[in-house]
Design an enzyme around this catalytic site. Structure first.
Site, PDB file in Angstrom:
ATOM      1  CG  ASP A 142      -2.014  -1.059   1.096  1.00  0.00           C
ATOM      2  OD1 ASP A 142      -2.266  -1.498  -0.051  1.00  0.00           O
ATOM      3  OD2 ASP A 142      -2.581  -1.464   2.125  1.00  0.00           O
ATOM      4  CB  CYS A 143       3.488   2.479   2.179  1.00  0.00           C
ATOM      5  SG  CYS A 143       4.157   0.922   2.773  1.00  0.00           S
ATOM      6  CE1 TYR A 144       8.645   3.194   0.101  1.00  0.00           C
ATOM      7  CE2 TYR A 144       8.150   1.510   1.744  1.00  0.00           C
ATOM      8  CZ  TYR A 144       8.766   2.698   1.391  1.00  0.00           C
ATOM      9  OH  TYR A 144       9.506   3.383   2.309  1.00  0.00           O
TER      10      TYR A 144
END
Lengths: 392, 141
Positions: A142-144
């Site tokens: 989700d973040c990367y």
């Protein structure tokens, strides 16, 4: 009452460097001074002795942070010019090892393999100002969310690049012969059958750890010449083993100590860090290291005055014994004999072959000498000494 | 394995013969053709590398000459890239002619081109890959 022995401190030496009064000799020059004037006079006269070595040094590599990308990636697999780098560190941190070959290298499928390009060559190319292809794949989070990147990068584009070598500057090393009936291809070079040649890899009387055999002046924090820049010893190397047999003068007669070293890759010079290809063996990296040895007392003067005739190594058979894990000494030779070009082994004259560059080692000792004399290089106090043994 | 770079000049009479096929099939040689032309007067020129057993190579060469082909060896030039050479001495283990040797006591590694037989053993033995083989490329233009 004991006679007061001569001694000096690292602070005193640094004071002399600041004043431009420091006396620095290379280990080669020190050998002559000690021989001619004795250890006491030499100790009073000389403040620092510089050493040097330039040879293939496996167990080397670099930590690189290649910077966050847009969109962001948590790289799981990374290649630099198709050489795999270890990515199991963080999102964009990698370690590239000197002996890692290109992913599609034919290796030894056609023996002896050529190993044209590997991690050491990638580092050399970066230093030489060449752009290298960075490729990375990821599983996406989700973040990367990014799954894949491919771009050209140069050394200047990297937010962080530090050379960190787990084991370098071996204190002494084997003299390799091949007693089998066929030519073999080893990390000690090409060895012809029936002891056709004897290969060795040490700079002898210029070698850093052979000039301070008990590591009395070196430890974590010692500032050194590393790859053309200033670097540091950060601890013992991964095979540091001080407890081996030593000669009367204190120098080990087999491989013994080694160093873990670190330095800013961005300050280094491609002349002093080169990728190498050992035919039939693999890729590696040739590296220049020089350690300044402060002459703190007469004992250190004596150690730094060591000559090739007083340094010995063991002849090991790489044809049968070494690959079996049963390396035994077949005889002892001095570096003076090895450097003469010919040794006598079992009644046979054998041509000797160096893998360590004497001319480059001397050049490093002289560069380091120049830096110290000009006041560009101050000595540091080691904070934690290397493991050692009692001296007799 | 024996390898030579050769230039072959074919007379018009030989241009229609399957010479390279014969070299491969009858003499068990490998042929790597770098250039092949037939000129207006039907004489031909081929530049190729021939590899194989030394004995087969000489038999093959005898065959070529029997066909009226003029065979010349192309001068191979071994060069040392002094930027790459870091003067270790690993090459001196394999050099059979003493063209690569160590000058003592300076321990400088010297390359005496006049003694070099272009055997190429040093090319892969050199860790820095500083030894390069150069062919006389003028024939390929």
């Amino acid at each position: 009452m004991a006679v007061k022995r001569f001694s000096r401190t690292i602070q005193e030496i640094n004071q002399k460097i600041k004043q431009g009064k420091v006396v620095v000799l290379t280990a080669q020059e020190m050998t002559d001074v000690v021989k001619q004037e004795g250890t006491e006079k030499a100790a009073r006269k000389v403040d620092v002795v510089t050493t040097g070595t330039f040879a293939p040094m496996c167990s080397s590599g670099a930590f690189i942070n290649f910077g966050h990308t847009k969109p962001a990636i948590k790289a799981a697999k990374v290649w630099l010019n198709d050489v795999p780098a270890y990515a199991g560190l963080a999102a964009v941190d990698i370690f590239i090892g000197a002996t890692e070959p290109t992913e599609d290298d034919p290796l030894n499928r056609v023996h002896p393999g050529q190993f044209q390009y590997g991690g050491g060559h990638v580092l050399h190319d970066l230093l030489a100002g060449k752009a290298v292809r960075l490729r990375a794949t990821a599983y996406g989070t989700d973040c990367y969310p990014n799954r894949k990147i491919s771009k050209k990068i140069g050394l200047a584009d990297l937010p962080y690049a530090v050379l960190l070598n787990p084991r370098n500057a071996y204190q002494n090393y084997n003299c390799a012969v091949n007693l089998s009936n066929k030519t073999i291809y080893t990390y000690m070079g090409v060895l012809k059958p029936k002891a056709g040649n004897a290969n060795y890899s040490t700079s002898g009387h210029l070698s850093p750890l052979l000039n301070d055999p008990y590591y009395l002046t070196m430890g974590m924090g010692t500032r050194i010449f590393l790859g053309g820049a200033k670097g540091y010893i950060i601890g013992p190397g991964t095979q540091h083993s001080p407890g081996v047999k030593r000669s009367k003068g204190g120098a080990p007669v087999t491989p013994a100590g080694n160093l873990m070293v670190m330095g800013n890759l961005k300050e280094m010079d491609p002349r002093w860090l080169m990728g190498v290809s050992m035919v039939g063996y693999g890729c590696s990296m040739a590296l220049g290291i020089g350690v300044p040895i402060p002459v703190l007392n007469e004992e250190i003067a004596r150690f730094t005055g060591v000559s090739d005739a007083e340094l010995f190594t063991q002849i090991i058979d790489y044809g049968n014994d070494y690959p079996k894990g049963d390396a035994v000494s077949l005889g002892q030779v001095s570096y003076a004999e090895l450097k003469s070009g010919m040794i006598t082994f079992r009644g046979q004259n054998i041509h000797t072959v160096p893998l360590s560059s004497h001319t480059r080692a001397l050049e490093i000792a002289n560069i380091l000498k120049g830096w110290i004399e000009k006041g560009d290089f101050f000595l540091t106090e080691p904070q934690v000494m290397l493991p050692t043994v009692d001296r007799n | 394995m024996y390898t030579k770079m050769l230039s072959l000049r074919f007379p018009p009479s030989a241009v229609n013969e399957p010479i390279i096929t014969n070299l491969i099939r009858k003499f068990d040689l490998e042929c790597n053709i770098l250039k092949a032309v037939i000129y207006p007067r039907k004489e031909g020129l081929a530049v190729m590398e021939i590899s194989g057993h030394r004995k087969n190579y000489h038999r093959g060469l005898h065959y070529l000459r029997s066909m009226g082909i003029k065979v010349e060896s192309i001068a191979e030039d071994i060069k040392r890239d002094d930027e790459k050479c870091y003067q270790c001495g690993a090459c001196t283990a394999v050099c059979p002619t003493g063209a690569l040797y160590i000058e003592r006591p300076a321990m400088a590694v010297v390359f005496d081109k006049d003694k070099c037989s272009a055997c190429e053993l040093c090319v892969v033995a050199c860790p820095a890959r500083a030894m390069e083989v150069k062919f006389n490329k003028s024939l390929l233009d």
